[in-house]
Design a protein around this motif. Structure first.
Motif, PDB file in Angstrom:
ATOM      1  N   MET A   1       0.808  -1.231   0.000  1.00  0.00           N
ATOM      2  CA  MET A   1       0.000   0.000   0.000  1.00  0.00           C
ATOM      3  C   MET A   1       0.834   1.270   0.000  1.00  0.00           C
ATOM      4  O   MET A   1       0.408   2.319  -0.449  1.00  0.00           O
ATOM      5  CB  MET A   1      -0.917   0.019   1.236  1.00  0.00           C
ATOM      6  CG  MET A   1      -2.322  -0.345   0.902  1.00  0.00           C
ATOM      7  SD  MET A   1      -2.808   0.172  -0.752  1.00  0.00           S
ATOM      8  CE  MET A   1      -3.332  -1.382  -1.400  1.00  0.00           C
ATOM      9  N   ARG A   2       2.060   1.145   0.528  1.00  0.00           N
ATOM     10  CA  ARG A   2       2.946   2.328   0.576  1.00  0.00           C
ATOM     11  C   ARG A   2       3.147   2.930  -0.814  1.00  0.00           C
ATOM     12  O   ARG A   2       3.541   4.067  -0.956  1.00  0.00           O
ATOM     13  CB  ARG A   2       4.314   1.954   1.175  1.00  0.00           C
ATOM     14  CG  ARG A   2       4.234   1.379   2.569  1.00  0.00           C
ATOM     15  CD  ARG A   2       3.918   2.481   3.582  1.00  0.00           C
ATOM     16  NE  ARG A   2       3.407   1.911   4.819  1.00  0.00           N
ATOM     17  CZ  ARG A   2       4.155   1.571   5.865  1.00  0.00           C
ATOM     18  NH1 ARG A   2       5.434   1.757   5.837  1.00  0.00           N
ATOM     19  NH2 ARG A   2       3.599   1.059   6.942  1.00  0.00           N
ATOM     20  N   THR A   3       2.904   2.111  -1.857  1.00  0.00           N
ATOM     21  CA  THR A   3       3.032   2.605  -3.221  1.00  0.00           C
ATOM     22  C   THR A   3       2.070   3.753  -3.484  1.00  0.00           C
ATOM     23  O   THR A   3       2.296   4.587  -4.337  1.00  0.00           O
ATOM     24  CB  THR A   3       2.682   1.449  -4.206  1.00  0.00           C
ATOM     25  OG1 THR A   3       3.137   0.236  -3.652  1.00  0.00           O
ATOM     26  CG2 THR A   3       3.271   1.683  -5.573  1.00  0.00           C
ATOM     27  N   TYR A   4       0.947   3.761  -2.776  1.00  0.00           N
ATOM     28  CA  TYR A   4      -0.107   4.724  -3.061  1.00  0.00           C
ATOM     29  C   TYR A   4      -0.412   5.685  -1.922  1.00  0.00           C
ATOM     30  O   TYR A   4      -1.092   6.677  -2.110  1.00  0.00           O
ATOM     31  CB  TYR A   4      -1.414   3.965  -3.404  1.00  0.00           C
ATOM     32  CG  TYR A   4      -1.277   3.087  -4.609  1.00  0.00           C
ATOM     33  CD1 TYR A   4      -1.256   3.635  -5.893  1.00  0.00           C
ATOM     34  CD2 TYR A   4      -1.142   1.702  -4.475  1.00  0.00           C
ATOM     35  CE1 TYR A   4      -1.118   2.836  -7.013  1.00  0.00           C
ATOM     36  CE2 TYR A   4      -0.998   0.888  -5.590  1.00  0.00           C
ATOM     37  CZ  TYR A   4      -0.992   1.460  -6.854  1.00  0.00           C
ATOM     38  OH  TYR A   4      -0.847   0.662  -7.953  1.00  0.00           O
ATOM     39  N   LEU A   5       0.025   5.336  -0.727  1.00  0.00           N
ATOM     40  CA  LEU A   5      -0.469   5.993   0.486  1.00  0.00           C
ATOM     41  C   LEU A   5       0.646   6.696   1.250  1.00  0.00           C
ATOM     42  O   LEU A   5       1.688   6.105   1.501  1.00  0.00           O
ATOM     43  CB  LEU A   5      -1.074   4.878   1.359  1.00  0.00           C
ATOM     44  CG  LEU A   5      -1.824   5.170   2.631  1.00  0.00           C
ATOM     45  CD1 LEU A   5      -3.019   6.072   2.358  1.00  0.00           C
ATOM     46  CD2 LEU A   5      -2.330   3.845   3.223  1.00  0.00           C
ATOM     47  N   ASP A   6       0.419   7.962   1.617  1.00  0.00           N
ATOM     48  CA  ASP A   6       1.365   8.687   2.481  1.00  0.00           C
ATOM     49  C   ASP A   6       0.690   9.003   3.808  1.00  0.00           C
ATOM     50  O   ASP A   6      -0.430   9.503   3.815  1.00  0.00           O
ATOM     51  CB  ASP A   6       1.765  10.040   1.857  1.00  0.00           C
ATOM     52  CG  ASP A   6       2.568   9.885   0.586  1.00  0.00           C
ATOM     53  OD1 ASP A   6       3.284   8.864   0.463  1.00  0.00           O
ATOM     54  OD2 ASP A   6       2.461  10.770  -0.285  1.00  0.00           O
ATOM     55  N   PHE A   7       1.394   8.754   4.901  1.00  0.00           N
ATOM     56  CA  PHE A   7       0.878   9.099   6.229  1.00  0.00           C
ATOM     57  C   PHE A   7       1.550  10.376   6.710  1.00  0.00           C
ATOM     58  O   PHE A   7       2.747  10.569   6.473  1.00  0.00           O
ATOM     59  CB  PHE A   7       1.214   7.991   7.229  1.00  0.00           C
ATOM     60  CG  PHE A   7       0.525   6.684   6.952  1.00  0.00           C
ATOM     61  CD1 PHE A   7      -0.704   6.400   7.527  1.00  0.00           C
ATOM     62  CD2 PHE A   7       1.106   5.736   6.120  1.00  0.00           C
ATOM     63  CE1 PHE A   7      -1.340   5.190   7.271  1.00  0.00           C
ATOM     64  CE2 PHE A   7       0.473   4.530   5.860  1.00  0.00           C
ATOM     65  CZ  PHE A   7      -0.744   4.252   6.434  1.00  0.00           C
ATOM     66  N   SER A   8       0.794  11.219   7.429  1.00  0.00           N
ATOM     67  CA  SER A   8       1.465  12.333   8.107  1.00  0.00           C
ATOM     68  C   SER A   8       2.250  11.710   9.263  1.00  0.00           C
ATOM     69  O   SER A   8       1.901  10.618   9.735  1.00  0.00           O
ATOM     70  CB  SER A   8       0.440  13.337   8.639  1.00  0.00           C
ATOM     71  OG  SER A   8      -0.232  12.781   9.748  1.00  0.00           O
ATOM     72  N   PRO A   9       3.318  12.361   9.738  1.00  0.00           N
ATOM     73  CA  PRO A   9       4.116  11.762  10.818  1.00  0.00           C
ATOM     74  C   PRO A   9       3.273  11.431  12.058  1.00  0.00           C
ATOM     75  O   PRO A   9       3.434  10.354  12.639  1.00  0.00           O
ATOM     76  CB  PRO A   9       5.147  12.842  11.141  1.00  0.00           C
ATOM     77  CG  PRO A   9       5.198  13.727   9.933  1.00  0.00           C
ATOM     78  CD  PRO A   9       3.868  13.644   9.261  1.00  0.00           C
ATOM     79  N   GLU A  10       2.332  12.335  12.416  1.00  0.00           N
ATOM     80  CA  GLU A  10       1.501  12.096  13.624  1.00  0.00           C
ATOM     81  C   GLU A  10       0.634  10.843  13.449  1.00  0.00           C
ATOM     82  O   GLU A  10       0.489  10.037  14.362  1.00  0.00           O
ATOM     83  CB  GLU A  10       0.548  13.279  13.891  1.00  0.00           C
ATOM     84  CG  GLU A  10       1.208  14.607  14.183  1.00  0.00           C
ATOM     85  CD  GLU A  10       1.691  15.321  12.916  1.00  0.00           C
ATOM     86  OE1 GLU A  10       1.216  14.969  11.811  1.00  0.00           O
ATOM     87  OE2 GLU A  10       2.555  16.212  13.039  1.00  0.00           O
ATOM     88  N   VAL A  11       0.048  10.717  12.257  1.00  0.00           N
ATOM     89  CA  VAL A  11      -0.834   9.564  12.007  1.00  0.00           C
ATOM     90  C   VAL A  11      -0.006   8.272  11.987  1.00  0.00           C
ATOM     91  O   VAL A  11      -0.389   7.265  12.586  1.00  0.00           O
ATOM     92  CB  VAL A  11      -1.633   9.763  10.697  1.00  0.00           C
ATOM     93  CG1 VAL A  11      -2.399   8.517  10.320  1.00  0.00           C
ATOM     94  CG2 VAL A  11      -2.580  10.954  10.835  1.00  0.00           C
ATOM     95  N   ARG A  12       1.129   8.325  11.315  1.00  0.00           N
ATOM     96  CA  ARG A  12       2.005   7.138  11.240  1.00  0.00           C
ATOM     97  C   ARG A  12       2.381   6.638  12.639  1.00  0.00           C
ATOM     98  O   ARG A  12       2.223   5.467  12.969  1.00  0.00           O
ATOM     99  CB  ARG A  12       3.269   7.528  10.440  1.00  0.00           C
ATOM    100  CG  ARG A  12       4.357   6.504  10.278  1.00  0.00           C
ATOM    101  CD  ARG A  12       4.010   5.395   9.312  1.00  0.00           C
ATOM    102  NE  ARG A  12       3.207   4.355   9.968  1.00  0.00           N
ATOM    103  CZ  ARG A  12       2.528   3.423   9.358  1.00  0.00           C
ATOM    104  NH1 ARG A  12       2.481   3.395   8.037  1.00  0.00           N
ATOM    105  NH2 ARG A  12       1.867   2.512  10.011  1.00  0.00           N
TER     106      ARG A  12
END
Ligand code: PSU
Ligand code: MN
Length: 307
Positions: A1-12
């Motif tokens: 999924m990392r191919t398509y999805l970016d998390f904000s640092p707080e969410v990650r």
């Protein structure tokens, strides 16, 4: 999924540590409210989620990347840019492959939240069966999504511009549990009462968390709808709002508005005809939903940690 999805640092970090996270949609920013009320509300809603003990993750597609947690610049862009695409399930692959910018509807936000591993999502109102759907076939993709994607959606019912009775029948057919929070009745978005009885009433966030865990433990896939009535002080007079909605529906018919433009057109017409009162109600109810959603996420995280 990392191919398509970016998390904000707080969410990650919160997800890595199994801390509560609440997803928020972005169509309400790009198509549901005018500027600057849209960005102010989006920011306040994020603050309320934080104050209530969870991390907010506003979802959108920016340059073809799914964002779980929007930066300030991206949020500003969605709030001000006129040509953002309103993306539901049918649009997601196209806007991602095409590296477009898009806001996500309830359906698309559920999909993105699920991909990110977020189980609680807060919005104002879901889409539903439109009045006259027997002729137009206009039924929001939000309803099918609720039947297939494992996310709890906290809302104030379906917008009163819809056929609420048919919307609830449709959800019943699809097997989606609809829980009234502190009420036996489906709220009518701008007002607290629709006269439509709900099968289930719940009175605490912990009860909702237990239903979520039980449903998914049992392999009963799909979402849960939590219907939280607008606070009394902010609700509109039902007769007044209904007469405005009737006029907005007439205008929609006269101008032959179709497809995904229908909901944004009706919302802005209702705001215009109510001289902004509907917008005030909309803001109040979504803030109220944000606090409840965060509490549910907190209880759900506790439950998962205790096993
Ligand atoms: N609720 C609001 N404002 C909105 C919407 C819901 O208070 O703008 C949006 C949501 O994103 C919902 C969408 O998913 O309208 C429904 O659009 P449609 O009827 O085209 O499926
Ligand atoms: Mn539609």
């Amino acid at each position: 999924m990392r191919t398509y999805l970016d998390f904000s640092p707080e969410v990650r970090t919160a997800l890595d540590e199994n801390r509560p996270v609440v997803a928020l949609e972005s169509t309400i920013i790009s198509h549901g409210m005018p500027y600057p009320a849209n960005i102010q509300t989006a920011q306040e809603v994020e603050c309320i989620v934080k104050e209530s003990g969870a991390v907010p993750a506003t979802m959108a597609v920016i340059g073809g990347r799914i964002k779980a947690g929007l930066g300030a610049e991206d949020m500003k862009f969605l709030a001000q840019e006129k040509h953002v695409i309103k993306a539901s399930r049918m649009d997601l692959a196209v806007v991602i492959a095409g590296k477009c910018h898009a806001s996500t509807t309830v359906a698309a936000t559920m999909i993105c939240a699920d991909l990110a591993g977020i189980r609680v999502f807060v919005t104002g109102g879901i889409g539903g069966v439109h009045r006259g759907a027997e002729k137009t076939f206009d039924i929001s993709a939000d309803l099918q999504e609720l039947s297939r994607t494992d996310v709890t959606v906290v809302c104030s019912g379906a917008k009163a511009i819809l056929d609420l009775r048919l919307t609830m029948e449709y959800l019943e057919t699809l097997g989606v549990p609809a829980l009234g929070f502190g009420t036996d009745e489906l709220p009518a978005f701008y007002s607290r009462h629709s006269g439509i009885k709900l099968a289930y009433r719940v009175d605490s966030a912990a009860e909702i968390a237990r239903i979520m865990k039980t449903k998914w433990d049992l392999g009963l896939s799909g979402g849960i709808l939590v219907a939280n009535p607008i606070p009394e002080a902010d609700s509109m007079d039902p007769a007044h709002i209904n007469s405005i909605i009737d006029k907005a529906l007439e205008a929609c018919e006269d101008k032959s508005v179709r497809g995904k433009d229908v909901t944004p057109f009706l919302l802005s017409k209702v705001k215009e005809l109510s001289k902004g009162e509907s917008l005030e109600s909309n803001i109040a109810l979504i803030k109220n939903n944000a606090a409840l959603g965060a509490k549910i996420a907190v209880e759900y995280a506790k439950l998962l940690q205790s096993v």
